[in-house]
Design an enzyme around this catalytic site. Structure first.
Site, PDB file in Angstrom:
ATOM      1  N   LYS A  71       0.642  -1.314  -0.239  1.00  0.00           N
ATOM      2  CA  LYS A  71       0.037  -0.013  -0.298  1.00  0.00           C
ATOM      3  C   LYS A  71       0.940   1.430  -0.232  1.00  0.00           C
ATOM      4  O   LYS A  71       2.062   0.963   0.355  1.00  0.00           O
ATOM      5  CB  LYS A  71      -1.123  -0.157   1.290  1.00  0.00           C
ATOM      6  CG  LYS A  71      -2.084  -1.367   0.809  1.00  0.00           C
ATOM      7  CD  LYS A  71      -2.968  -0.971   1.599  1.00  0.00           C
ATOM      8  CE  LYS A  71      -4.452  -2.196   1.817  1.00  0.00           C
ATOM      9  NZ  LYS A  71      -5.504  -1.980   2.902  1.00  0.00           N
ATOM     10  N   ARG A 119      -2.432  -9.711   5.772  1.00  0.00           N
ATOM     11  CA  ARG A 119      -3.372  -9.703   4.266  1.00  0.00           C
ATOM     12  C   ARG A 119      -2.316  -9.435   3.419  1.00  0.00           C
ATOM     13  O   ARG A 119      -2.281  -8.115   3.367  1.00  0.00           O
ATOM     14  CB  ARG A 119      -4.665  -9.158   4.319  1.00  0.00           C
ATOM     15  CG  ARG A 119      -5.224  -8.932   3.522  1.00  0.00           C
ATOM     16  CD  ARG A 119      -6.866  -8.790   3.194  1.00  0.00           C
ATOM     17  NE  ARG A 119      -7.032  -8.707   1.431  1.00  0.00           N
ATOM     18  CZ  ARG A 119      -7.110  -7.772   0.684  1.00  0.00           C
ATOM     19  NH1 ARG A 119      -6.099  -6.404   0.648  1.00  0.00           N
ATOM     20  NH2 ARG A 119      -7.385  -8.481  -0.459  1.00  0.00           N
TER      21      ARG A 119
HETATM   22  N1  LIG Z   1      -9.871  -7.095   6.175  1.00  0.00           N
HETATM   23  C1  LIG Z   1      -9.249  -6.210   4.867  1.00  0.00           C
HETATM   24  N2  LIG Z   1      -9.310  -6.000   3.116  1.00  0.00           N
HETATM   25  C2  LIG Z   1      -9.383  -5.713   2.471  1.00  0.00           C
HETATM   26  N3  LIG Z   1      -9.051  -5.749   1.160  1.00  0.00           N
HETATM   27  C3  LIG Z   1      -7.902  -4.385   1.016  1.00  0.00           C
HETATM   28  S1  LIG Z   1      -8.629  -3.893  -1.034  1.00  0.00           S
HETATM   29  C4  LIG Z   1      -6.759  -2.781  -0.871  1.00  0.00           C
HETATM   30  C5  LIG Z   1      -6.020  -3.355  -1.745  1.00  0.00           C
HETATM   31  O1  LIG Z   1      -3.976  -3.638  -1.115  1.00  0.00           O
HETATM   32  O2  LIG Z   1      -5.575  -5.106  -1.096  1.00  0.00           O
HETATM   33  C6  LIG Z   1      -7.052  -1.872  -1.222  1.00  0.00           C
HETATM   34  C7  LIG Z   1      -6.628  -0.571  -0.817  1.00  0.00           C
HETATM   35  C8  LIG Z   1      -7.265   0.256  -1.242  1.00  0.00           C
HETATM   36  C9  LIG Z   1      -7.378   0.854  -2.985  1.00  0.00           C
HETATM   37  C10 LIG Z   1      -7.370  -0.527  -3.706  1.00  0.00           C
HETATM   38  C11 LIG Z   1      -7.128  -1.600  -2.891  1.00  0.00           C
HETATM   39  N4  LIG Z   1      -7.600  -3.843   1.713  1.00  0.00           N
HETATM   40  C12 LIG Z   1      -7.804  -4.793   2.928  1.00  0.00           C
HETATM   41  C13 LIG Z   1      -7.703  -4.272   4.027  1.00  0.00           C
HETATM   42  O3  LIG Z   1      -6.830  -4.162   4.769  1.00  0.00           O
HETATM   43  N5  LIG Z   1      -7.916  -5.094   5.140  1.00  0.00           N
END
Ligand SMILES: Nc1nc2[nH]c(S[C@@H](C(=O)O)c3ccccc3)nc2c(=O)[nH]1
Length: 279
Positions: A223, A257
């Protein structure tokens, strides 16, 4: 990993953190949008994660990219359901990353072991969708919604406000009759937070666990918070992401994750071998 009901990853030997691998099921970009190619890719990706030592595979049909328009229900079901049925008996626990109650219902029928809701089960019908089952539930904090959350994240005290949100969600779900043993929490890195907010939350991992007394899932893999301190683009953030996972696990996080399963599994093995967890 024996994944019986009410024996969630974090209910086993509490000291070993579990690795949740990210499986994005995006539309089939190689043909007429048919599901076959994306299904094949999803299964081979899952098989590789299993070889790498993954404990949970998180299947998501909709990238929660800031600014992205919401994915229609039918499209999400078309992407996700074939993958859930294909993976249900493949070995590791299967989680579905969705905030739509109807997707939750169909995923439960398909036998998923966990529902990962970036919206903290706030959608109308979400609690009803998951109440009468025994799958794990991950409650994540998000300020605003994916379309607007990164426009101007602001808090008086981000740690206190995230704790208050998660405390309210835990109370609401348990008051609705959901067994608290099913729950885990997640600060939601990148979901309505600046880089500073994200690191304040990462540094408060131990506090969140102590105050809320449920297992914590940390999802910071690749991220922008990793990019901010390494200066690396997303495809070069593996080492930084592993560092962040260890920072969370060192404070008691029980699930991380991640995109890079093999590297994170190895890092956790060495870290756990060399760190006296029974402090
Ligand atoms: N529980 C849990 N579920 C999640 N789903 C995601 S999508 C995320 C990514 O980079 O995968 C993402 C975040 C922001 C923008 C694009 C993609 N992030 C999480 C998390 O931080 N916790």
């Amino acid at each position: 990993l024996q994944f019986g009901r009410f024996n969630y990853p974090w209910r086993g030997d509490r000291v070993r953190a579990r690795v949740m691998g990210i499986l994005n099921v995006t539309p089939d970009s190689f043909s007429d949008g048919g599901q076959h190619q994306s299904l094949e890719f999803a299964i081979s990706h899952a098989e590789q994660m299993i070889l790498d030592g993954v404990d949970i595979i998180d299947v998501g049909g909709e990238s929660s990219r800031p600014g992205a328009p919401p994915l229609p229900l039918e499209q999400e079901l078309q992407r996700v359901m074939p993958v859930l049925y294909a993976l249900r008996d493949i070995g590791p626990a299967i989680s579905v990353d969705t905030y739509k109650p109807q997707v939750m219902r169909e995923a439960i029928i398909a036998g998923v072991d966990m529902i990962n809701d970036i919206n903290g089960f706030r959608a109308p019908g979400a609690i009803d969708a998951v109440r009468d089952s025994d799958c794990g539930l991950c409650i994540m904090h998000m300020q605003s919604d994916p379309q607007h959350m990164q426009l101007a994240p602001s808090y008086t005290d981000v740690v206190a406000e995230v704790i208050a949100f998660l405390r309210e969600r835990i109370a609401t779900l348990t008051a609705a009759g959901i067994d608290p043993r099913r729950l885990c929490i997640d600060p939601g890195f990148g979901f309505g937070k600046t880089v500073e907010h994200n690191y304040a939350l990462l540094k408060a991992t131990g506090q969140l666990i102590a105050e809320l007394n449920v297992p914590l899932l940390a999802g910071l893999s690749r991220k922008s918070m990793v990019g901010a301190v390494t200066g690396k683009p997303v495809e070069q953030r593996m080492a930084g992401s592993v560092g962040g996972a260890l920072a969370a696990v060192a404070q008691g996080a029980l699930i991380v994750r991640v995109h890079d399963v093999a590297e994170t599994v190895d890092a956790l093995k060495v870290w756990q071998a060399g760190f006296n967890l029974q402090r």
